[in-house]
Scaffold this motif. Structure first.
Motif, PDB file in Angstrom:
ATOM      1  N   TYR A  58     121.677 -13.656  81.819  1.00 28.33           N
ATOM      2  CA  TYR A  58     121.108 -12.599  80.876  1.00 28.33           C
ATOM      3  C   TYR A  58     121.835 -10.696  81.069  1.00 28.33           C
ATOM      4  O   TYR A  58     122.254 -10.481  82.267  1.00 28.33           O
ATOM      5  N   SER A  59     122.429  -9.901  80.147  1.00 23.55           N
ATOM      6  CA  SER A  59     122.088  -9.208  80.983  1.00 23.55           C
ATOM      7  C   SER A  59     123.837  -8.607  81.146  1.00 23.55           C
ATOM      8  O   SER A  59     123.691  -8.176  82.252  1.00 23.55           O
ATOM      9  N   PRO A  60     124.627  -9.078  81.191  1.00 23.62           N
ATOM     10  CA  PRO A  60     126.130  -8.848  81.640  1.00 23.62           C
ATOM     11  C   PRO A  60     126.401  -7.369  81.183  1.00 23.62           C
ATOM     12  O   PRO A  60     126.758  -6.676  80.350  1.00 23.62           O
ATOM     13  N   SER A  61     126.656  -6.979  82.864  1.00 21.86           N
ATOM     14  CA  SER A  61     126.891  -5.685  82.901  1.00 21.86           C
ATOM     15  C   SER A  61     127.850  -5.379  83.964  1.00 21.86           C
ATOM     16  O   SER A  61     128.971  -6.823  84.439  1.00 21.86           O
ATOM     17  N   GLY A  62     128.996  -4.352  83.470  1.00 21.39           N
ATOM     18  CA  GLY A  62     130.159  -3.945  84.528  1.00 21.39           C
ATOM     19  C   GLY A  62     131.534  -4.139  84.301  1.00 21.39           C
ATOM     20  O   GLY A  62     132.016  -4.018  82.762  1.00 21.39           O
ATOM     21  N   PHE A  63     132.993  -4.596  84.260  1.00 18.33           N
ATOM     22  CA  PHE A  63     133.733  -5.101  84.464  1.00 18.33           C
ATOM     23  C   PHE A  63     133.393  -6.181  83.511  1.00 18.33           C
ATOM     24  O   PHE A  63     134.658  -7.271  84.062  1.00 18.33           O
TER      25      PHE A  63
ATOM     26  N   GLU B 185     141.350  -8.997  87.499  1.00 16.48           N
ATOM     27  CA  GLU B 185     142.290  -8.986  87.035  1.00 16.48           C
ATOM     28  C   GLU B 185     142.089  -7.431  86.986  1.00 16.48           C
ATOM     29  O   GLU B 185     143.212  -6.473  87.416  1.00 16.48           O
ATOM     30  N   GLU B 186     141.268  -6.613  87.784  1.00 14.42           N
ATOM     31  CA  GLU B 186     141.396  -5.664  88.531  1.00 14.42           C
ATOM     32  C   GLU B 186     142.210  -6.377  89.799  1.00 14.42           C
ATOM     33  O   GLU B 186     141.574  -6.519  90.402  1.00 14.42           O
ATOM     34  N   LYS B 187     143.274  -5.635  90.234  1.00 14.23           N
ATOM     35  CA  LYS B 187     143.665  -5.314  91.837  1.00 14.23           C
ATOM     36  C   LYS B 187     143.250  -4.447  92.946  1.00 14.23           C
ATOM     37  O   LYS B 187     143.663  -5.155  93.616  1.00 14.23           O
ATOM     38  N   LEU B 188     142.413  -3.557  92.476  1.00 13.65           N
ATOM     39  CA  LEU B 188     142.130  -2.773  93.320  1.00 13.65           C
ATOM     40  C   LEU B 188     141.288  -3.722  94.747  1.00 13.65           C
ATOM     41  O   LEU B 188     140.990  -4.927  93.824  1.00 13.65           O
ATOM     42  N   GLU B 189     141.140  -3.126  95.934  1.00  9.41           N
ATOM     43  CA  GLU B 189     140.530  -4.141  96.754  1.00  9.41           C
ATOM     44  C   GLU B 189     138.949  -3.765  96.615  1.00  9.41           C
ATOM     45  O   GLU B 189     138.707  -2.711  96.026  1.00  9.41           O
ATOM     46  N   LYS B 190     138.486  -5.182  96.764  1.00 11.27           N
ATOM     47  CA  LYS B 190     136.541  -5.684  96.193  1.00 11.27           C
ATOM     48  C   LYS B 190     136.302  -5.054  97.266  1.00 11.27           C
ATOM     49  O   LYS B 190     137.017  -5.742  99.034  1.00 11.27           O
ATOM     50  N   ASP B 191     135.310  -3.993  97.635  1.00  6.07           N
ATOM     51  CA  ASP B 191     134.424  -3.941  98.717  1.00  6.07           C
ATOM     52  C   ASP B 191     133.131  -4.894  98.789  1.00  6.07           C
ATOM     53  O   ASP B 191     131.942  -3.991  98.749  1.00  6.07           O
TER      54      ASP B 191
ATOM     55  N   PRO C 285     133.802  -0.791  92.212  1.00  2.74           N
ATOM     56  CA  PRO C 285     134.417  -1.468  91.171  1.00  2.74           C
ATOM     57  C   PRO C 285     135.466  -2.852  91.779  1.00  2.74           C
ATOM     58  O   PRO C 285     135.792  -3.747  92.559  1.00  2.74           O
ATOM     59  N   GLY C 286     135.554  -3.251  89.957  1.00  4.70           N
ATOM     60  CA  GLY C 286     136.366  -4.199  90.795  1.00  4.70           C
ATOM     61  C   GLY C 286     135.138  -5.633  90.350  1.00  4.70           C
ATOM     62  O   GLY C 286     135.667  -6.485  90.138  1.00  4.70           O
ATOM     63  N   HIS C 287     133.821  -5.363  90.353  1.00  2.00           N
ATOM     64  CA  HIS C 287     132.804  -6.670  89.948  1.00  2.00           C
ATOM     65  C   HIS C 287     132.109  -5.960  89.150  1.00  2.00           C
ATOM     66  O   HIS C 287     132.587  -5.313  87.986  1.00  2.00           O
ATOM     67  N   MET C 288     131.789  -7.188  88.811  1.00  3.81           N
ATOM     68  CA  MET C 288     131.095  -7.482  87.513  1.00  3.81           C
ATOM     69  C   MET C 288     129.652  -8.651  87.325  1.00  3.81           C
ATOM     70  O   MET C 288     129.856  -9.162  88.024  1.00  3.81           O
ATOM     71  N   ALA C 289     128.556  -8.813  86.365  1.00  2.00           N
ATOM     72  CA  ALA C 289     127.343  -8.516  86.864  1.00  2.00           C
ATOM     73  C   ALA C 289     126.530  -8.962  86.008  1.00  2.00           C
ATOM     74  O   ALA C 289     127.384  -9.419  84.953  1.00  2.00           O
ATOM     75  N   LEU C 290     125.820 -10.029  86.041  1.00  2.00           N
ATOM     76  CA  LEU C 290     124.690 -11.085  85.050  1.00  2.00           C
ATOM     77  C   LEU C 290     123.811 -11.305  85.906  1.00  2.00           C
ATOM     78  O   LEU C 290     123.102 -11.418  87.023  1.00  2.00           O
ATOM     79  N   THR C 291     122.357 -11.432  84.975  1.00  2.00           N
ATOM     80  CA  THR C 291     121.120 -11.782  86.270  1.00  2.00           C
ATOM     81  C   THR C 291     121.102 -13.240  85.282  1.00  2.00           C
ATOM     82  O   THR C 291     121.496 -14.038  83.942  1.00  2.00           O
ATOM     83  N   GLY C 292     121.389 -14.295  86.653  1.00  2.00           N
ATOM     84  CA  GLY C 292     121.463 -15.460  86.160  1.00  2.00           C
ATOM     85  C   GLY C 292     119.790 -16.628  86.539  1.00  2.00           C
ATOM     86  O   GLY C 292     119.638 -15.746  88.067  1.00  2.00           O
ATOM     87  N   THR C 293     120.250 -17.468  85.698  1.00  2.00           N
ATOM     88  CA  THR C 293     118.497 -18.518  86.650  1.00  2.00           C
ATOM     89  C   THR C 293     118.971 -20.038  86.498  1.00  2.00           C
ATOM     90  O   THR C 293     119.768 -20.522  85.577  1.00  2.00           O
TER      91      THR C 293
END
Length: 412
Positions: free
Chosen positions: A59-64, A159-165, A41-49
């Motif tokens: 491509y394929s933006p995902s997550g938060f 923007e997510e205040k929780l601790e990121k693992d 939680p607290g991560h968002m992702a995409l495929t980057g070139t």
């Protein structure tokens, strides 16, 4: 095994299964990225070139995905391809890549390069990350071709205040990295195999002769089954640990390198005859233009830059078929390959028996084994099946010295 360990092992197993499914889905990697973002939680992702320091696509933006990030994505990416001036941060990124060149399968983080304070002051962070409230990033490079690469990219959502693992995220990415790279190659190979079968179906429908796909820099991209057996045999081609393709014979290798360059420049096929100890081999090097399908957009960014080359391995003119090729394609034994060639040249079982000094019954048993492995029932069908090897030489005028005559290598 403790219950928590069993659950972790099960979750990892499911994640690995998802990798192979996700590599082939319409929006490549989308479900994998979503799953990992759920796990951390607290991560968002995409495929980057990227090409060096420059963004190519996302491509394929995902997550938060924050509203700010979505707004920036819509403004700066056109159908997944980045638009806009990149000079402010491209030079900075290029310098970092020179210090720490990318490696296929490697997991990297902005924390490897910068302290928190240094990262906040980078142009990349100021221009890209800070305005959309994202922080440090972690990437897994799954495709690499010269200066171009594709990576799974994970950003910390501030923007997510929780601790990121981020430590756990990195550990998972390092565990799954070999599977992501392998799944990428499978997806690419499946598409290329389909493209090859359609493009060259005239002589690949019947038998898959040894085929290697290389870029112009001799980096092997894929091989069909017969091509892989040819590589494993190691009598003709040698494959380095970095995936670089060469010929065992130095003189042949110089001619081979020149032909690859000629094909790239002229966009026209070339042939090369190799005099092997057990018989003549003919190579045909032809331009290969796979048009990557939509769900392999990242692959298209990385591999469309360079010319790909198809290397077909077969027979030439009236020469008998090299026994090693018969072993590669039909998985014949050395003795069966000799008998197969003898049958193709018109010899009878009695003649073969006399020439090899073996009992006629033994020869007939071996002939039946040849028929079974090739998938034929008579000498006529065998001759038709073996004609595919001649297709490599038949693509050209076999008497043209420019194509199959003595080569004069220009590269030393």
């Amino acid at each position: 095994m403790a219950g928590s360990d069993m659950r972790a092992a099960q979750e990892l197993s499911e994640l690995i299964g998802l990798i192979y499914d996700s590599a082939l889905e319409q929006n490549q990697w989308e479900r994998l990225l979503q799953k990992i973002c759920e796990m951390f939680p607290g991560h968002m992702a995409l495929t980057g070139t990227f090409d060096g320091g420059h963004f190519l696509g996302g491509y394929s933006p995902s997550g938060f995905m924050t509203e700010r990030f979505k707004s920036m994505y819509e403004a700066r990416w056109d159908d997944g391809h980045f638009i806009g001036d990149q000079k402010a941060y491209a030079d900075e990124r290029a310098a970092a890549l020179r210090r720490d060149p990318p490696t296929l399968g490697r997991v990297r983080s902005s924390r490897d390069w910068y302290s928190d304070e240094e990262y906040r002051n980078t142009a990349f962070n100021r221009i890209f990350m800070k305005p959309v409230r994202t922080g440090h990033w972690t990437t897994l490079v799954f495709a690499l071709n010269g200066t171009r690469l594709a990576a799974l990219m994970f950003f910390e959502n501030e923007e997510e205040k929780l601790e990121k693992d981020f430590v756990g995220l990195r550990q998972i990415l390092e565990l799954i990295s070999p599977h992501v790279v392998r799944a990428t190659r499978i997806a690419r190979a499946l598409y290329m195999a389909k493209e090859v079968a359609e493009t060259y179906k005239g002589f690949l429908d019947a038998i898959a002769i040894p085929l290697l796909i290389s870029d112009s820099g001799r980096t092997l991209q894929m091989a069909n089954s017969a091509g892989q057996r040819l590589l494993d045999r190691g009598d003709i081609f040698r494959l380095s640990q970095t995936g670089s393709l060469s010929l065992v014979d130095t003189h042949d290798f110089n001619a081979f390198r020149k032909i690859l360059l000629d094909v790239e420049i002229d966009n026209d096929a070339r042939g090369l005859r190799l005099e092997q100890a057990d018989g003549v081999i003919s190579l045909c090097v032809a331009p290969f233009h796979p048009s990557m399908v939509t769900h392999l957009q990242a692959e298209k960014d990385v591999f469309d830059k360079d010319q790909l080359l198809a290397i077909f391995v077969g027979a030439h003119g009236t020469h008998s078929i090299n026994p090693g090729l018969l072993q590669d394609v039909f998985q014949l034994t050395p003795r069966e390959a000799t008998i197969c060639n003898a049958l193709a040249s018109g010899q009878t079982p009695v003649q073969i028996s006399s020439e090899l000094g073996r009992a006629e019954k033994t020869i007939r048993n071996q002939i039946q084994s040849v028929y079974d492995k090739v998938g034929v029932a008579s000498n006529r069908e065998l001759s038709d099946a073996l004609s595919v090897f001649r297709a490599v030489g038949a693509m050209f005028d076999s008497e043209d010295p420019y194509l199959f005559g003595e080569q004069q290598p220009q590269i030393t």
